[in-house]
Design a protein around this motif. Structure first.
Motif, short mmCIF file in Angstrom:
data_model
loop_
_atom_site.label_atom_id
_atom_site.label_comp_id
_atom_site.label_asym_id
_atom_site.label_seq_id
_atom_site.Cartn_x
_atom_site.Cartn_y
_atom_site.Cartn_z
N VAL A 263 1.00 -0.91 -0.01
CA VAL A 263 -0.06 0.00 -0.04
C VAL A 263 0.96 1.40 0.01
O VAL A 263 1.75 1.35 0.59
N ALA B 202 -3.42 -1.71 -3.64
CA ALA B 202 -2.14 -2.32 -3.43
C ALA B 202 -1.66 -3.07 -4.72
O ALA B 202 -2.23 -3.45 -5.33
N VAL C 42 -8.27 -0.46 0.52
CA VAL C 42 -7.55 -1.59 -0.20
C VAL C 42 -8.13 -2.71 -0.52
O VAL C 42 -8.20 -3.56 -1.50
#
Length: 674
Positions: free
Chosen positions: A29, A64, A180
Motif C-alpha cells: 500500500v 495495493a 485496499v
C-alpha cells in the motif's frame, strides 16, 4: 546523473513535477503524509491514501500493487506544506506477507516526467516491520530536496501513524485497509504476458518486441533508462539445493495468474532480525524429499525456453540475479552482526558497574565471539552459493553461442554468418568484489533499445599510489572497444540486416578502426571533416524521418525503393571535434527517435571534453548506456542496488578472430547483394 541514496542521505531536486516509482516483490500500500515547517502532520486530511487518493499536488494509487507511480507536483503544494513523507505498508487483506523481511527489498525512484531518474533508494535492513517511511521530500529555502528515510514499524500502519502524532491513528489505518480490501475485491488479475515465439524477430522498422527488454545503466534504468538497471527475465526453474540442515523449500501456492512470485522466506536457522534469503524464487529444482541433500551437477541450458539460445539466455540472467541476491543476503547478515556487536558493547558501557574489570571484558569477548560466529555462518552459506554458481558458470560459458560468448571462446573458430537474429548480444562481463573471478555475461536484448556511450574519459587507476593511466591510451582503448562491439553486432545479424557507419572527423581513430575499414564491412568510408559529419548525420536523420512517417501513417510499403530498411549503427568517434550545434541536435534526435526505427548510436567520447555544450548534451548523455573501455563499477542492479564492476569485451592479444569473423561477414554480404 542518478543519485543512489543510502539511509539518511539527501539530494537536491532539479524538477518540481515528479513521479515516485515504487517496485516491490509483493503488493504494498502506498500513501503519503504532508507536514508543516516543523514536520507536524496536522490531521487526517493531510494524509493521502487509497481511500482518499488525491490532494493538491499529490496523487497515490487506489490499490495495493507491487509497482506504484505516485504523481507529485511540488509547485502545486499549499504554502503551509514543507514535507511530503512517502509511506509503504503491507496490506493485511489477501493473505500476503506480513513483514518486509520476507519480501525483496523495496526500490524507490524519484523521476522527472520524462522518466529520468533523479534519485533512487533501495530500502534494505527491514525484517519484522510491516510499514515503513520510505523517503521524504522537504523544502529548504524555497528549494526541494529528497531524503532517504527507511524508518520501519513492526506495529504496521497504526504504529507509523501514531508516530506521526495523528489523532485516532487506528481508525485511519482501518480506513486505509478497508479501501485496499475494496480495491482487491474489484480487481481482476491480468493474464500472463504473451510469450514471444522462437524466431519472432523484427522484420521491418518499427517492430515492437513482444517481451520486455533487459537494459543496463547507472544514471537512470536498472533500470537502468540509465539508472537502476532493468534486469527482468523469465523465471528460472533450477536452483542449488538447500544446504545440509536447512529446511527443504515447500511448494509455493501458484496463486492468482499475474501475481508476482512469492519471495523466499529466510531459513529458521537465520538470526532473528537477520538477512533475507535472496535466492531466486523461480529456481525450484531440489533433490527428492527422501534423498539426501547434495549438490546437483549443473547443466547448460536447464532454464525454460523455446530454443537452446533462449534457455541459455534465461539461465545466464538467473545466475546474475542469484549472485545479486545471495550477495545482498551475505552483506545484510554481516551488517546485522556488526550492529549487534555495537549494541551489546554499548550495553556493557552503559552500566557503570560493568564498564571495567573481568566482568566487562568477559561480556566484550562474548559479544565478539557471537559476532564472529554470525559472520562465519553467513560466509559459509555465501561460499556455498558461490561454489554452486561457479560450477554452473564453468558449464554454461563453454556452451554459449557466438552472440553470448567471449572472444576467446572456441565457438568463434567455427563461426558461420547466422540466418536469424539472436535474442541478445553480449556487451561484456559483470562481477562483484566478493568474488571477482565469478563473472556473469552482460547480455542485452536485441534489437537495441538504447544507444551506447563508450566513455573515453574513464581513468583506470594503475595502483593506489600511481596516477591515472595515459589519456591517449584510454582513448585508443575506447575506440577499440567500440570496434569490438560493432564487430559482434555485425557478426550476430544475418547478411544485409545490419549496417555500420563511422564518423571520425579528424581521423584520430584510423588505427583502431582498421579492422572495420580493411575488411569492407562498413556501409561507406569513415566520414571526415565538418562536411562529412553533416552529410552522414543528414542521411541518417532523413532515413529516420521517412521510416517514422511511413510507420505512423500505416504505409511501410510507401518507402522509397532504394531506402535501406535494415538496422543501422552510427559510430561517432572523437566527439565533439567537427560538431556544431546543429550536428549535436541531430545526434540527440537520432538517440531519441532512432532506436524505434532501427537506427542506433554509439558515441566514443569524454563527457568532460564536451562540457562546453552544457545542458544541450545532458539529455544525450542520459539517453545512452554508458560503457567503459577499462573495468569500472558504475552499473547497478534494480533489486538491491549493488555496484557491479563492468569488464569490457577484450579480443585476445595477437588473435586474428576479429579479422576472420569480419571477413566472413563481408563475404556473406557480397554474396547476398548479388
Amino acid at each position: 546523473m542518478t543519485a543512489e541514496l543510502v539511509r539518511g542521505q539527501n539530494h537536491p531536486l532539479s524538477e518540481v513535477r515528479l513521479e515516485i516509482r515504487i517496485s516491490a516483490g509483493s503488493p504494498v500500500v502506498a500513501a503519503a503524509t504532508l507536514g508543516d515547517d516543523s514536520g507536524r502532520v496536522r490531521g487526517a486530511e493531510w494524509v493521502v491514501h487509497p481511500g482518499a487518493p488525491m490532494l493538491p499536488g499529490l496523487e497515490v494509487s487506489r490499490q495495493a500493487a507491487a509497482d506504484h507511480r505516485l504523481a507529485v507536483d511540488l509547485a502545486a503544494m499549499p504554502g503551509a506544506v514543507h514535507r511530503v513523507g512517502v509511506l509503504l505498508a503491507l496490506p493485511t487483506a489477501g493473505g500476503g506477507p506480513v513483514r518486509f523481511g520476507a519480501v525483496p527489498a523495496p526500490f524507490v525512484a524519484v523521476t522527472a516526467l520524462d522518466g529520468t531518474e533523479l534519485a533512487t533508494y533501495t530500502i534494505t535492513g527491514l525484517d519484522a516491520e510491516s510499514a515503513v517511511i520510505a523517503l521524504e521530500l522537504y523544502r529548504r529555502q524555497d528549494a526541494w530536496k529528497v531524503r532517504a528515510v527507511g524508518q520501519g514499524y513492526a506495529g504496521g500502519l497504526p504504529e507509523l501513524l501514531t508516530d506521526q502524532h495523528l489523532p485516532e491513528p487506528h481508525r485511519l489505518a482501518t480506513a486505509v485497509e478497508e479501501a485496499v480490501a475494496q480495491g482487491l475485491s474489484r480487481s481482476i488479475a491480468p493474464p500472463p504476458a504473451p510469450r514471444a515465439q522462437h524466431g519472432d524477430r523484427p522484420d521491418r522498422p518499427g517492430h515492437v518486441p513482444t517481451q520486455p527488454v533487459a537494459s543496463y545503466g547507472g544514471s537512470g534504468n536498472p533500470a537502468p533508462t540509465g539508472g537502476p538497471v532493468d534486469y527482468h527475465h523469465p523465471r528460472r526453474q533450477s536452483a542449488p539445493p538447500p544446504a545440509s540442515g536447512e529446511p527443504a523449500p515447500q511448494p509455493a501456492d501458484p496463486g492468482t495468474p499475474g501475481d508476482p512470485a512469492p519471495a523466499a522466506v529466510p531459513p529458521s536457522s537465520a538470526p532473528t532480525g537477520g538477512p533475507v534469503d535472496y535466492r531466486h524464487p523461480g529456481r525450484q529444482s531440489a533433490p527428492p524429499p527422501d534423498a539426501p541433500a547434495q549438490p546437483v551437477a549443473p547443466v547448460a541450458g536447464d532454464a525454460t525456453g523455446w530454443s537452446m539460445d533462449e534457455r541459455l539466455y534465461n539461465q545466464v540472467w538467473g545466475m546474475f540475479e542469484d549472485l545479486a541476491r545471495t550477495t545482498a543476503a551475505y552483506r545484510s547478515a554481516v551488517d546485522f552482526a556488526e550492529s549487534r556487536l555495537e549494541k551489546e558493547i554499548d550495553q556493557v558501557l552503559a552500566d557503570p558497574r560493568s564498564r571495567v574489570g573481568g566482568r566487562a571484558e568477559a561480556a566484550r569477548e562474548a559479544a565478539r565471539a557471537k559476532h564472529a560466529q554470525l559472520v562465519d555462518q553467513a560466509r559459509a552459506a555465501f561460499d556455498r552459493d558461490l561454489d554452486q554458481l561457479t560450477a554452473e558458470s564453468e558449464v554454461v560459458e563453454p556452451a554459449l553461442p557466438p552472440a553470448y560468448a567471449r572472444w576467446d571462446n572456441p565457438v568463434w573458430h567455427g563461426y558461420r554468418v547466422p540466418m536469424e537474429i539472436p535474442m541478445a548480444v553480449r556487451l561484456g562481463d559483470l562481477h562483484l568484489p566478493e568474488d571477482p573471478s565469478l563473472r556473469i555475461p552482460m547480455l542485452v536484448r536485441l534489437p537495441l533499445q538504447r544507444g551506447l556511450w563508450i566513455d573515453s574519459g574513464c581513468r583506470p587507476s594503475v595502483s593506489d599510489d600511481e596516477p591515472f593511466a595515459d589519456e591517449d591510451e584510454v582513448r585508443r582503448l575506447a575506440t577499440e572497444t567500440a570496434v569490438a562491439h560493432a564487430a559482434r553486432l555485425l557478426a550476430v545479424h544475418p547478411p544485409g540486416e545490419f549496417g555500420v557507419h563511422v564518423i571520425d572527423p579528424a581521423g584520430s581513430g584510423a588505427r583502431a578502426l582498421a579492422p572495420l575499414v580493411d575488411t569492407g564491412v562498413l556501409a561507406g568510408p569513415p566520414a571526415a571533416g565538418a562536411a562529412g559529419v553533416a552529410d552522414a548525420l543528414g542521411r541518417l536523420t532523413q532515413r529516420v524521418d521517412l521510416v517514422q512517417m511511413a510507420v505512423r501513417g500505416g504505409a511501410p510499403d510507401a518507402l522509397p525503393p532504394g531506402l535501406d530498411t535494415s538496422e543501422q549503427l552510427l559510430i561517432v568517434n572523437d566527439f565533439p571535434h567537427g560538431f556544431d550545434d546543429r550536428a549535436v541536435t541531430q545526434l540527440r534526435y537520432l538517440a531519441d527517435e532512432g532506436p524505434a526505427v532501427g537506427v542506433h548510436l554509439m558515441m566514443v567520447a569524454d563527457r568532460e571534453d564536451a562540457a562546453a555544450y552544457g545542458p544541450l548534451l545532458d539529455p544525450l548523455w542520459r539517453s545512452l548506456l554508458r560503457l567503459t573501455p577499462v573495468p569500472d563499477d558504475h552499473l547497478a542492479d534494480p533489486w538491491v542496488g549493488h555496484a557491479w564492476t563492468y569488464e569490457p569485451p577484450v579480443v585476445p592479444q595477437d588473435s586474428q578472430v576479429l579479422q576472420l569473423v569480419l571477413t566472413q561477414v563481408a563475404t556473406a554480404r557480397r554474396d547476398w547483394n548479388r
